[in-house]
Design an enzyme around this catalytic site. Sequence first.
Site, PDB file in Angstrom:
ATOM      1  N   GLY A 145     -22.227   5.350   4.241  1.00 52.95           N
ATOM      2  CA  GLY A 145     -21.278   5.739   3.206  1.00 52.95           C
ATOM      3  C   GLY A 145     -21.783   5.304   1.850  1.00 52.95           C
ATOM      4  CB  VAL A 146     -24.365   6.171  -0.314  1.00 53.00           C
ATOM      5  CG1 VAL A 146     -25.111   5.102   0.441  1.00 53.00           C
ATOM      6  CG2 VAL A 146     -24.738   7.557   0.228  1.00 53.00           C
ATOM      7  N   GLY A 147     -20.769   6.559  -1.276  1.00 52.58           N
ATOM      8  CA  GLY A 147     -19.925   7.116  -2.320  1.00 52.58           C
ATOM      9  C   GLY A 147     -19.814   6.157  -3.484  1.00 52.58           C
ATOM     10  CE  LYS A 171      -4.546   0.808   0.323  1.00 53.44           C
ATOM     11  NZ  LYS A 171      -5.626  -0.021  -0.252  1.00 53.44           N
ATOM     12  N   GLY A 190     -20.608   2.414  -2.120  1.00 57.56           N
ATOM     13  CA  GLY A 190     -21.909   2.341  -1.481  1.00 57.56           C
ATOM     14  C   GLY A 190     -23.060   2.556  -2.439  1.00 57.56           C
TER      15      GLY A 190
END
Length: 371
Positions: free
Chosen positions: A191-193, A91, A196
Amino acid sequence: MTAVTGDPVDVLQTLFRSEQGGHEQVVLCQDRASGLKAVIALHSTALGPALGGTRFYPYASEAEAVADALNLARGMSYKNALAGLEHGGGKAVIIGDPELIKTEELLLAYGRFVASLGGRYVTACDVGTYVADMDVVARENRWTTGRSPENGGAGDSSVLTAYGVFQGMRASAQHLWGDPTLQGRKVGVAGVGKVGHHLVEHLLSDGAEVIVTDVREESVRRITEKFPQVTVALDTEALIRVPGLDIYAPCALGGALNDETVPVLTARVVCGAANNQLAHPGVEKDIADRGILYAPDYVVNAGGVIQVADELNGFDFDRCKAKASKIFDTTLAIFARAKEDGIPPAAAADRIAEQRMADARDARKTAPAAL
């Protein structure tokens, strides 16, 4: 998996002396001309080149950024192992507010640092980075995925990430209620980015009753305008207390399951897209003691990494979707292992992933040396 804190001493002790460490390589990157400060952490290359996204975030300190890179890289090792990929875990984090300092020059400088690792690390999108950013990074190295279709990539990986989480939910329903459907189930999505939003679509198509919340009003509005049947909770604190909630899906940043939230959860299942949902060691036991079924985050949210890994070999969406569908079977296998060993599902998932990595290391030791 135990998290590393942002304390400078803890970072070094973890890296070199603790069981949570074991990272193969940590690279500190700086390009003063562009303002780049970044950390690239490679946890394991036992299964192949380390694969994991680039997070662009305004960390409070450099030590906190290093700690996040270590935690996220380790999580990617486990995620890639359970996804059946021939990749280890890595990462990268870029320090700073992407709205303020992200430039083409900075991304190109970052791409050169990725190139300097010679293929040991393959990068992709994460929080704060997008497909257009990966197109820029890829101009400096060939170990970049998550690019646009116009530039030979697969595009937005959130589509298959959401699909994989949905498969994890189906497996949870099968294990708990004996039927792999969300029909009639009440599901709360925090969280509806990017992810989501797609998850809500899957849930509604399967007949679920959906409740959402997000700190960004525009994200909620985009959902309710498209799906007026969706209801809205004031915030996450309200969502996790909704009476009769069947499934809670944390789909924002990590640490959603902690000493404050777990005692008040009304849901029977937790299954979401966010990384590092367990705030500290022991939370997984607290969840199990409350009779809540936890689908390990790094198992169910692996659809995106399956997609970006496939891009390296010439992307095929149908092939990727078929692989992501297997998240259903993997999740069920983890629940079965947890029951058999008398441990929480998170611990069972860790054991399965660790065994695959150990087997790969053993195979490498016994392989004939190259001429």
